[in-house]
Scaffold this motif. Sequence first.
Motif, PDB file in Angstrom:
ATOM      1  N   ILE A  89      29.076 -40.307  -7.249  1.00  0.00           N
ATOM      2  CA  ILE A  89      28.072 -41.212  -6.689  1.00  0.00           C
ATOM      3  C   ILE A  89      27.390 -41.986  -7.810  1.00  0.00           C
ATOM      4  O   ILE A  89      26.465 -42.727  -7.581  1.00  0.00           O
ATOM      5  CB  ILE A  89      27.015 -40.464  -5.865  1.00  0.00           C
ATOM      6  CG1 ILE A  89      26.244 -39.467  -6.735  1.00  0.00           C
ATOM      7  CG2 ILE A  89      27.630 -39.781  -4.667  1.00  0.00           C
ATOM      8  CD1 ILE A  89      24.926 -39.051  -6.136  1.00  0.00           C
ATOM      9  N   SER A  90      27.853 -41.779  -9.036  1.00  0.00           N
ATOM     10  CA  SER A  90      27.286 -42.530 -10.165  1.00  0.00           C
ATOM     11  C   SER A  90      28.417 -42.990 -11.072  1.00  0.00           C
ATOM     12  O   SER A  90      29.488 -42.379 -11.114  1.00  0.00           O
ATOM     13  CB  SER A  90      26.293 -41.668 -10.937  1.00  0.00           C
ATOM     14  OG  SER A  90      26.943 -40.558 -11.502  1.00  0.00           O
TER      15      SER A  90
ATOM     16  N   HIS B 167      19.959 -38.942  -9.946  1.00  0.00           N
ATOM     17  CA  HIS B 167      21.044 -39.272  -9.000  1.00  0.00           C
ATOM     18  C   HIS B 167      22.422 -39.235  -9.654  1.00  0.00           C
ATOM     19  O   HIS B 167      23.270 -40.079  -9.386  1.00  0.00           O
ATOM     20  CB  HIS B 167      20.815 -40.664  -8.395  1.00  0.00           C
ATOM     21  CG  HIS B 167      19.650 -40.704  -7.462  1.00  0.00           C
ATOM     22  ND1 HIS B 167      19.333 -41.800  -6.715  1.00  0.00           N
ATOM     23  CD2 HIS B 167      18.709 -39.787  -7.146  1.00  0.00           C
ATOM     24  CE1 HIS B 167      18.263 -41.565  -5.983  1.00  0.00           C
ATOM     25  NE2 HIS B 167      17.867 -40.335  -6.241  1.00  0.00           N
ATOM     26  N   GLN B 170      26.337 -35.639  -6.413  1.00  0.00           N
ATOM     27  CA  GLN B 170      26.048 -35.312  -5.017  1.00  0.00           C
ATOM     28  C   GLN B 170      25.976 -33.802  -4.863  1.00  0.00           C
ATOM     29  O   GLN B 170      26.860 -33.086  -5.335  1.00  0.00           O
ATOM     30  CB  GLN B 170      27.181 -35.882  -4.141  1.00  0.00           C
ATOM     31  CG  GLN B 170      26.947 -35.767  -2.665  1.00  0.00           C
ATOM     32  CD  GLN B 170      26.260 -36.998  -2.101  1.00  0.00           C
ATOM     33  OE1 GLN B 170      25.658 -37.760  -2.834  1.00  0.00           O
ATOM     34  NE2 GLN B 170      26.334 -37.181  -0.800  1.00  0.00           N
ATOM     35  N   PRO B 175      21.896 -37.088  -3.241  1.00  0.00           N
ATOM     36  CA  PRO B 175      21.963 -37.305  -4.687  1.00  0.00           C
ATOM     37  C   PRO B 175      21.033 -36.320  -5.407  1.00  0.00           C
ATOM     38  O   PRO B 175      19.911 -36.074  -4.954  1.00  0.00           O
ATOM     39  CB  PRO B 175      21.460 -38.740  -4.867  1.00  0.00           C
ATOM     40  CG  PRO B 175      21.621 -39.380  -3.535  1.00  0.00           C
ATOM     41  CD  PRO B 175      21.416 -38.289  -2.530  1.00  0.00           C
TER      42      PRO B 175
END
Lengths: 188, 203
Positions: A89-90, B167, B170, B175
Amino acid sequence: MYTIWTGERVRLRPFADEHEWLEMQEEMHREPNDFWGAWWHPRAKLKKEFEETGMLEAGKECVFAIERLDTGEAVGFEECGPCYGPSAISGWVGTFIKREQWSRGFGFEAKLLAMCFMFENFPYVRVGADTVANHKRAARGLQLCGMTFEGRTHGVHYTDGKYHDIVCYRILREEWEQLPIRQIVKRG
Amino acid sequence: MQPNETSQQAEMERGFAMGKHVVLRPVLEKDLPELAKLLAADPCDEKPQPWTLARLKKLYEDKEKDDSGLWSKAKRYFAVVRKTGGLVGFLKESEDWGAGFFWNRLQLAETLDDRDQLGRDAIAAYVAYKRKWHNPRRISFDVLQGEAGLPDWLAAAGFVLDVTLTHQLQHAGRPAALSLYAWLSDEIRNNLADDGPVAGEED
């Protein structure tokens, strides 16, 4: 997936061919970088990487050529990729500009375009970047791109006879959504 | 020595890093079923593919490379076992190009009654092992936001918080931040450049 991202001064595009890719890498790395030190990737390894993906593969590390809009010259390259694998997610971005092309805003805009590539193509909530703590210009550039200082990894980089910190920056999706580059960028 | 003492000693685990309660050693075949579960439960794992026993066995028996997939020059998995036997966790160690920089992740089973004691012991034993055999310059551990125990175990062994990355990954559908805790050798401390603050740091 869009692979050409055009701003006001530069565009990110795939390397035209293997020759351009190899020439760029060998030119950029044939002497130590003042801040990052000495890096060298053998030609055979670079060729293999290019043959496999053209340096663009969704969900993995991608490398774009940074091309000046006024002259068409490739002035550096932009790297980006996921943190923690394909379900990340990054992501991260990194910019390398030829020394003689510094101070013209090319790296700054290339970084903004890379953020567009990352946030528009992938479900990332964050993009990070880092630099060596003595590379003040690069750190300032990251801040100007809208990134926030997050902290330091201490003593993790050795160059020029000393250990240096790496300074970490990030931008979140909602912060990127407020940037003017989104109204400027052309995708292709 | 009594006969039963001899048999008791034979059952004691031995390994690279010897703590008071746990031992850290390379993964053995007998560890694989429990290790697969622990790997699958690690929130910081990159998970390019889900961890399964079959995948783990394939890595363990990898003949393609000179090294096993669980013990290579760049990445090594240690089994964390009680001295009296029984896998309780693992430590994943990655190394940067032989530079003496070690990047780690420790995962212990969540259900252990003495988890806190074992965690402290494992970290202390690992650091002592590295200092004795590998001249580490820098050792760091990844810690997930909200993770219980590990920050305290690291602090007890002299680690300090380096940076927290918002963040970064996950976890549990949301996050989560990832923190890095680091231990620095005297070599780094004594040769650390004073580069001053960078943009945004002084704000």
